[in-house]
Design a protein around this motif. Structure first.
Motif, short mmCIF file in Angstrom:
data_model
loop_
_atom_site.label_atom_id
_atom_site.label_comp_id
_atom_site.label_asym_id
_atom_site.label_seq_id
_atom_site.Cartn_x
_atom_site.Cartn_y
_atom_site.Cartn_z
N PRO A 61 0.83 -1.22 0.00
CA PRO A 61 0.00 0.00 0.00
C PRO A 61 0.86 1.27 0.00
CG PRO A 61 -0.86 -1.59 1.56
CD PRO A 61 0.46 -2.13 1.08
N TRP A 62 0.39 2.27 -0.69
CA TRP A 62 0.96 3.62 -0.78
C TRP A 62 2.32 3.70 -1.48
CZ3 TRP A 62 -2.90 6.45 -0.65
CH2 TRP A 62 -3.94 6.22 0.25
N VAL A 63 2.70 2.66 -2.22
CA VAL A 63 3.94 2.72 -3.00
C VAL A 63 3.57 3.12 -4.43
CG1 VAL A 63 5.86 1.38 -3.95
CG2 VAL A 63 5.15 1.04 -1.57
N PRO A 64 4.03 4.29 -4.92
CA PRO A 64 3.68 4.72 -6.27
C PRO A 64 4.32 3.82 -7.33
CG PRO A 64 5.28 6.21 -5.31
CD PRO A 64 4.90 5.23 -4.24
N HIS A 65 3.60 3.62 -8.45
CA HIS A 65 4.12 2.76 -9.51
C HIS A 65 3.47 3.12 -10.84
CE1 HIS A 65 0.77 0.84 -7.36
NE2 HIS A 65 0.37 0.40 -8.53
N GLN A 66 4.25 2.94 -11.92
CA GLN A 66 3.76 3.11 -13.28
C GLN A 66 4.73 2.42 -14.22
OE1 GLN A 66 5.16 7.69 -13.60
NE2 GLN A 66 3.47 7.17 -14.89
N VAL A 67 4.27 2.17 -15.45
CA VAL A 67 5.10 1.45 -16.40
C VAL A 67 5.11 2.19 -17.74
CG1 VAL A 67 3.21 -0.07 -17.17
CG2 VAL A 67 5.57 -0.83 -17.42
N THR A 68 6.27 2.16 -18.39
CA THR A 68 6.43 2.67 -19.75
C THR A 68 6.71 1.49 -20.66
OG1 THR A 68 7.30 4.79 -18.97
CG2 THR A 68 7.80 4.18 -21.25
N ASN A 69 5.97 1.41 -21.76
CA ASN A 69 6.18 0.35 -22.74
C ASN A 69 7.40 0.70 -23.57
OD1 ASN A 69 6.16 -1.36 -24.97
ND2 ASN A 69 3.93 -1.39 -25.11
#
Length: 112
Positions: free
Chosen positions: A87-95
């Motif tokens: 919880p509360w850990v920011p995340h995102q992905v770039t292809n």
């Protein structure tokens, strides 16, 4: 003996950098799922929405390649990879590949 709960993916939603379909228990089921989930696709060169929330989450990479940024750490991902976010850990992905990056996501409250 308990029976499996049928679940299905709903109508696609277009969000910046990705298309998302959320999972839900079959409308005829008297039970609810103990988790929520989605599948999403990130087109080549696109970046998903930055996500940060009060639930634990796991991503399962189905196809494609990309770079996940979680907090301040970058990780290269590809088919078969699994990533866990507390919880509360920011995340995102770039292809970073030439085809769609497809991800299955499951989340639940941390105390479940």
């Amino acid at each position: 003996m308990p029976q499996p709960i049928r679940a299905a993916f709903g109508r696609p939603q277009n969000l910046p950098g990705m298309v998302v379909e959320e999972i839900a228990a079959d409308a005829g089921s008297p039970l609810s799922l103990p988790f929520e989930g989605s599948r999403f696709s990130v087109p080549p060169g696109a970046t998903s929405v930055r996500d940060e929330h009060a639930v634990a989450e796991i991503w399962l990479i189905r196809s494609g390649t990309g770079t996940v940024v979680s907090s301040d750490t970058s990780t290269e991902v590809g088919p078969g990879d699994a990533l866990y976010y507390p919880p509360w850990v920011p995340h995102q992905v770039t292809n970073t590949g030439s085809g769609p990056l497809e991800v299955f996501s499951l989340w639940w409250t941390a105390d479940a």
